[in-house]
Design an enzyme around this catalytic site. Structure first.
Site, PDB file in Angstrom:
ATOM      1  N   SER A   4       5.399  -6.988   3.316  1.00 35.08           N
ATOM      2  CA  SER A   4       6.003  -7.306   4.611  1.00 35.08           C
ATOM      3  C   SER A   4       6.785  -8.623   4.533  1.00 35.08           C
ATOM      4  CB  SER A   4       4.909  -7.389   5.670  1.00 35.08           C
ATOM      5  OG  SER A   4       3.954  -8.338   5.286  1.00 35.08           O
ATOM      6  N   CYS A  47       9.585   1.782   3.366  1.00 31.80           N
ATOM      7  CA  CYS A  47      10.513   0.683   3.672  1.00 31.80           C
ATOM      8  C   CYS A  47      11.928   1.214   3.830  1.00 31.80           C
ATOM      9  CB  CYS A  47      10.471  -0.371   2.583  1.00 31.80           C
ATOM     10  SG  CYS A  47      11.080   0.250   1.026  1.00 31.80           S
ATOM     11  N   GLU A  73      -5.016  -3.628  -2.044  1.00 27.58           N
ATOM     12  CA  GLU A  73      -6.458  -3.377  -2.069  1.00 27.58           C
ATOM     13  C   GLU A  73      -6.828  -2.152  -1.224  1.00 27.58           C
ATOM     14  OE1 GLU A  73      -4.679  -5.706  -0.766  1.00 27.58           O
ATOM     15  OE2 GLU A  73      -5.567  -6.681   0.986  1.00 27.58           O
ATOM     16  N   ARG A  74      -5.824  -1.588  -0.514  1.00 26.91           N
ATOM     17  CA  ARG A  74      -6.146  -0.433   0.344  1.00 26.91           C
ATOM     18  C   ARG A  74      -6.105   0.882  -0.422  1.00 26.91           C
ATOM     19  NH1 ARG A  74      -2.008  -1.962   5.029  1.00 26.91           N
ATOM     20  NH2 ARG A  74      -2.390  -4.176   5.011  1.00 26.91           N
ATOM     21  N   GLU A  78       8.983  -3.971  13.096  1.00 29.11           N
ATOM     22  CA  GLU A  78       8.900  -2.877  12.123  1.00 29.11           C
ATOM     23  C   GLU A  78       7.624  -2.109  12.468  1.00 29.11           C
ATOM     24  OE1 GLU A  78       7.850  -3.850   8.040  1.00 29.11           O
ATOM     25  OE2 GLU A  78       8.990  -2.142   7.302  1.00 29.11           O
ATOM     26  N   LYS A  96      -1.208  -6.979  -9.239  1.00 24.79           N
ATOM     27  CA  LYS A  96      -2.148  -7.136  -8.125  1.00 24.79           C
ATOM     28  C   LYS A  96      -1.727  -6.100  -7.080  1.00 24.79           C
ATOM     29  CE  LYS A  96      -2.928  -8.331  -4.478  1.00 24.79           C
ATOM     30  NZ  LYS A  96      -3.266  -7.326  -3.436  1.00 24.79           N
ATOM     31  N   PHE A 141       0.817  -1.223   0.000  1.00 27.87           N
ATOM     32  CA  PHE A 141       0.000   0.000   0.000  1.00 27.87           C
ATOM     33  C   PHE A 141       0.845   1.265   0.000  1.00 27.87           C
ATOM     34  CE2 PHE A 141       1.001   0.021   4.522  1.00 27.87           C
ATOM     35  CZ  PHE A 141       1.090   1.376   4.796  1.00 27.87           C
TER      36      PHE A 141
HETATM   37  P1  NAD Z   1       1.578  -6.581   3.079  1.00 26.50           P
HETATM   38  O1  NAD Z   1       2.605  -7.635   3.172  1.00 26.50           O
HETATM   39  O2  NAD Z   1       0.457  -6.583   4.067  1.00 26.50           O
HETATM   40  O3  NAD Z   1       0.871  -6.609   1.640  1.00 26.50           O
HETATM   41  C1  NAD Z   1       1.621  -6.632   0.444  1.00 26.50           C
HETATM   42  C2  NAD Z   1       0.810  -7.315  -0.644  1.00 26.50           C
HETATM   43  O4  NAD Z   1       0.553  -8.670  -0.249  1.00 26.50           O
HETATM   44  C3  NAD Z   1      -0.540  -6.674  -0.887  1.00 26.50           C
HETATM   45  O5  NAD Z   1      -0.786  -6.647  -2.274  1.00 26.50           O
HETATM   46  C4  NAD Z   1      -1.514  -7.582  -0.163  1.00 26.50           C
HETATM   47  O6  NAD Z   1      -2.785  -7.629  -0.754  1.00 26.50           O
HETATM   48  C5  NAD Z   1      -0.843  -8.937  -0.255  1.00 26.50           C
HETATM   49  N1  NAD Z   1      -1.138  -9.797   0.894  1.00 26.50           N
HETATM   50  C6  NAD Z   1      -1.524  -9.407   2.133  1.00 26.50           C
HETATM   51  N2  NAD Z   1      -1.686 -10.477   2.928  1.00 26.50           N
HETATM   52  C7  NAD Z   1      -1.397 -11.563   2.184  1.00 26.50           C
HETATM   53  C8  NAD Z   1      -1.360 -12.977   2.469  1.00 26.50           C
HETATM   54  N3  NAD Z   1      -1.665 -13.464   3.673  1.00 26.50           N
HETATM   55  N4  NAD Z   1      -1.006 -13.816   1.471  1.00 26.50           N
HETATM   56  C9  NAD Z   1      -0.678 -13.329   0.254  1.00 26.50           C
HETATM   57  N5  NAD Z   1      -0.692 -12.019  -0.052  1.00 26.50           N
HETATM   58  C10 NAD Z   1      -1.048 -11.140   0.893  1.00 26.50           C
HETATM   59  O7  NAD Z   1       2.356  -5.177   3.102  1.00 26.50           O
HETATM   60  P2  NAD Z   1       1.739  -3.712   3.176  1.00 26.50           P
HETATM   61  O8  NAD Z   1       1.227  -3.476   4.561  1.00 26.50           O
HETATM   62  O9  NAD Z   1       0.856  -3.441   2.033  1.00 26.50           O
HETATM   63  O10 NAD Z   1       3.070  -2.844   2.949  1.00 26.50           O
HETATM   64  C11 NAD Z   1       3.961  -2.513   3.966  1.00 26.50           C
HETATM   65  C12 NAD Z   1       5.129  -3.466   4.030  1.00 26.50           C
HETATM   66  O11 NAD Z   1       5.813  -3.502   2.788  1.00 26.50           O
HETATM   67  C13 NAD Z   1       6.173  -3.054   5.048  1.00 26.50           C
HETATM   68  O12 NAD Z   1       6.648  -4.203   5.715  1.00 26.50           O
HETATM   69  C14 NAD Z   1       7.270  -2.433   4.202  1.00 26.50           C
HETATM   70  O13 NAD Z   1       8.560  -2.438   4.783  1.00 26.50           O
HETATM   71  C15 NAD Z   1       7.208  -3.299   3.010  1.00 26.50           C
HETATM   72  N6  NAD Z   1       7.814  -2.657   1.859  1.00 26.50           N
HETATM   73  C16 NAD Z   1       9.022  -3.130   1.426  1.00 26.50           C
HETATM   74  C17 NAD Z   1       9.644  -2.536   0.353  1.00 26.50           C
HETATM   75  C18 NAD Z   1      10.969  -3.052  -0.161  1.00 26.50           C
HETATM   76  O14 NAD Z   1      11.343  -2.679  -1.256  1.00 26.50           O
HETATM   77  N7  NAD Z   1      11.668  -3.883   0.577  1.00 26.50           N
HETATM   78  C19 NAD Z   1       9.044  -1.435  -0.280  1.00 26.50           C
HETATM   79  C20 NAD Z   1       7.816  -0.981   0.189  1.00 26.50           C
HETATM   80  C21 NAD Z   1       7.204  -1.606   1.257  1.00 26.50           C
END
Ligand code: NAD
Length: 498
Positions: free
Chosen positions: A226, A281, A176-177, A383, A173, A149
């Site tokens: 994450s 991140c 969704e937020r 985090e 994909k 998101f």
């Molecule tokens: P998230 O892991 O909750 O969601 C990421 C994606 O995974 C979304 O599209 C979501 O719909 C999907 N998802 C959620 N739950 C899932 C599940 N159980 N099974 C499969 N897919 C699922 O992350 P977020 O809250 O949207 O974003 C924040 C996180 O992303 C933080 O941890 C941040 O550090 C990380 N991030 C990392 C980078 C990087 O380059 N390393 C960059 C940006 C964000």
């Protein structure tokens, strides 16, 4: 109520979705739209559209493919203000910050406009008697991207641009937020001349992600989110024989040496710690001053700055920091702040109980600063992904380096110093993927590559730069000989250059 559909075969559609999810305005807590959640049939429709479009797209010469990106970049620039406002309304970050989100993505679209050069293969003339050898980079076929998101423009653009420029069809994909900007980007790509089906967008959570990971027609998956989900995506896609890169969470440390300019270091920590409400991140969440005097000085420099920080909605131009993404996120951050107090950290600036008149139901979190944090505390281990900065005091440079290196995450880090030796030593020894020297948020530019180490990334190729071209293509190597070079008779030994 506005509905946000998928983008399949060149049109926005709710497809077969019977389920929808609310999309909130984080500044007010109001539902502002609802997004369709994809069924298996919707994902299959997106894959079928991609499969129909991909061969022709891959056969389109790279210069023509690149021209679509020239147009795409121009259209994003044309619509920059509207895109930034749409992004801010769903994410909550300030409009200027939203423009940064779009621009850092746009730069990768600009980079891949060099596709003809980036995709050039290798050729060896006369690799053997009458033999030429060449290698070429061919598209994987259908690629998919699953994005978080916190950068709803930048990260989709980081994935879809190299994938598509290399001749793949792509299924995005997004989170969704905040799903509106990714759909808008897909519409702009079509307006730029991308054939329908080359870029499709489907919305949803775990079930559609699982559908992607197990889909036999999808050859490569890129994930950002994450760490627990990154690990899952990496393991699942790899077990299906797919090419996969999965980028996870972070806990970025910034070391402040005694000789650093404290005012500049404090300014840097403000932007890196509280910009985008800490939801980056590459945010700095741990400041590591070296020596007691440095620690006292940096905390003293930070306190008035944090107290003056203007927290407000994106619609207020004076806002420096907006709300966090959801009520659940706000509650989680509040609980972590309480745990920090209970576990003995010093709450040097207390952001608890922050309210904003007229926005009482928004997901605003006041900025907090913890001093005397130790590595056993939850505020250090987790985090937080919110506007909470922890100060871990280190006695020596070696202690600060060890703390950074012992942390399980390895996305970004920085050192603030005037000492070239210390900076050079730090860059050489630290086990972190992206390092800043007097640069607090060292996000590499589009032509270098982006990626962390340790629990911040799984897979072996980074995002953007030439790594992205390698990720979205497969190498094929051809050894060619023409009749004049072929000797009579069969040869049974392994061919060598003897
Ligand atoms: P998230 O892991 O909750 O969601 C990421 C994606 O995974 C979304 O599209 C979501 O719909 C999907 N998802 C959620 N739950 C899932 C599940 N159980 N099974 C499969 N897919 C699922 O992350 P977020 O809250 O949207 O974003 C924040 C996180 O992303 C933080 O941890 C941040 O550090 C990380 N991030 C990392 C980078 C990087 O380059 N390393 C960059 C940006 C964000």
């Amino acid at each position: 109520m506005r509905s946000i559909g998928h983008f399949i075969d060149g049109v926005e559609t709710s497809g077969n979705s019977a389920e929808f999810q609310d999309v909130f305005n984080p500044a007010t807590g109001e539902v502002q739209a609802r997004v369709a959640l994809a069924t298996e049939a919707d994902l299959n429709a997106a894959v079928a559209s991609a499969a129909a479009a991909q061969p022709k797209w891959a056969a389109t010469n790279p210069q023509r493919r690149a021209r679509v990106f020239f147009n795409f970049v121009a259209l994003i620039n044309r619509d920059m203000d509207a895109l930034a406002e749409l992004l801010s309304a769903e994410h909550g970050k300030t409009v200027e910050d939203a423009k940064g989100d779009i621009l850092r993505g746009l730069e990768v679209a600009e980079f891949v406009a060099g596709a003809p050069h980036l995709l050039k293969g290798e050729f060896t003339d006369g690799a053997g008697p009458g033999i030429d050898m060449y290698s070429m980079r061919q598209a994987v076929g259908i690629g998919a991207g699953i994005t978080p998101f916190n950068f709803p423009a930048m990260i989709p653009l980081w994935m879809l641009s190299p994938a598509i420029a290399a001749g793949n069809a792509f299924i995005l994909k997004p989170s969704e937020r905040d799903p509106s900007v990714p759909v808008r980007l897909a519409q702009l790509a079509i307006e730029a001349g991308l054939p329908k089906g080359v870029l499709n967008v489907v919305h949803g959570g775990k079930s559609v992600v699982d559908g992607i990971l197990h889909h036999e027609q999808i050859g490569a998956v890129s994930f950002v989110g994450s760490t627990p989900i990154a690990r899952y995506v990496y393991a699942t896609a790899a077990s299906e024989g797919k090419r996969v890169q999965a980028f996870g969470g972070a806990k970025n440390h910034m070391i402040i040496m005694p000789d650093a300019d404290m005012e500049k270091a404090a300014d840097a920590l403000m932007g890196a710690g509280y910009g985008s409400a800490g939801e980056r991140c590459m945010a700095v969440s741990v400041a590591v001053p070296v020596g007691k005097e440095t620690a006292d000085r940096i905390v003293a420099a930070l306190k008035p700055r944090i107290e003056k920080l203007k927290v407000g909605p994106a619609t207020d131009k004076a806002s420096e920091m907006g709300p966090v993404i959801t009520k659940a996120s706000k509650d989680r951050i509040a609980a972590l702040v309480e745990s920090g107090i209970a576990q003995g950290a010093t709450l040097a600036v207390d952001g608890r109980g922050f309210t904003l008149q007229g926005y009482e139901n928004g997901y605003f979190v006041g900025p907090s600063l913890f001093d005397n944090v130790t590595s056993e505390m939850d505020i250090y281990k987790e985090e937080i992904f919110g506007p909470v900065l922890s100060v871990v005091r280190a006695k020596t440079y070696e202690d600060a380096l060890k703390l950074t290196m012992d942390n399980p995450y390895g996305n970004g880090t920085a050192i603030f110093t005037r000492d070239g030796d210390a900076a050079r030593d730090f860059a050489a020894r630290v086990n972190i993927g992206m390092v800043g020297i007097n640069v607090p948020v060292p996000v590499p530019l589009a032509y270098h590559s982006f990626g962390g180490w340790k629990a911040s990334a799984f897979g072996d190729l980074n995002q953007h730069g030439t790594d992205a071209i390698k990720f979205w293509t497969r190498t094929k190597t051809v050894t060619a000989r023409w009749p004049s070079g072929i000797k009579d008779g069969a040869e049974f030994q392994m061919p060598t250059m003897k």
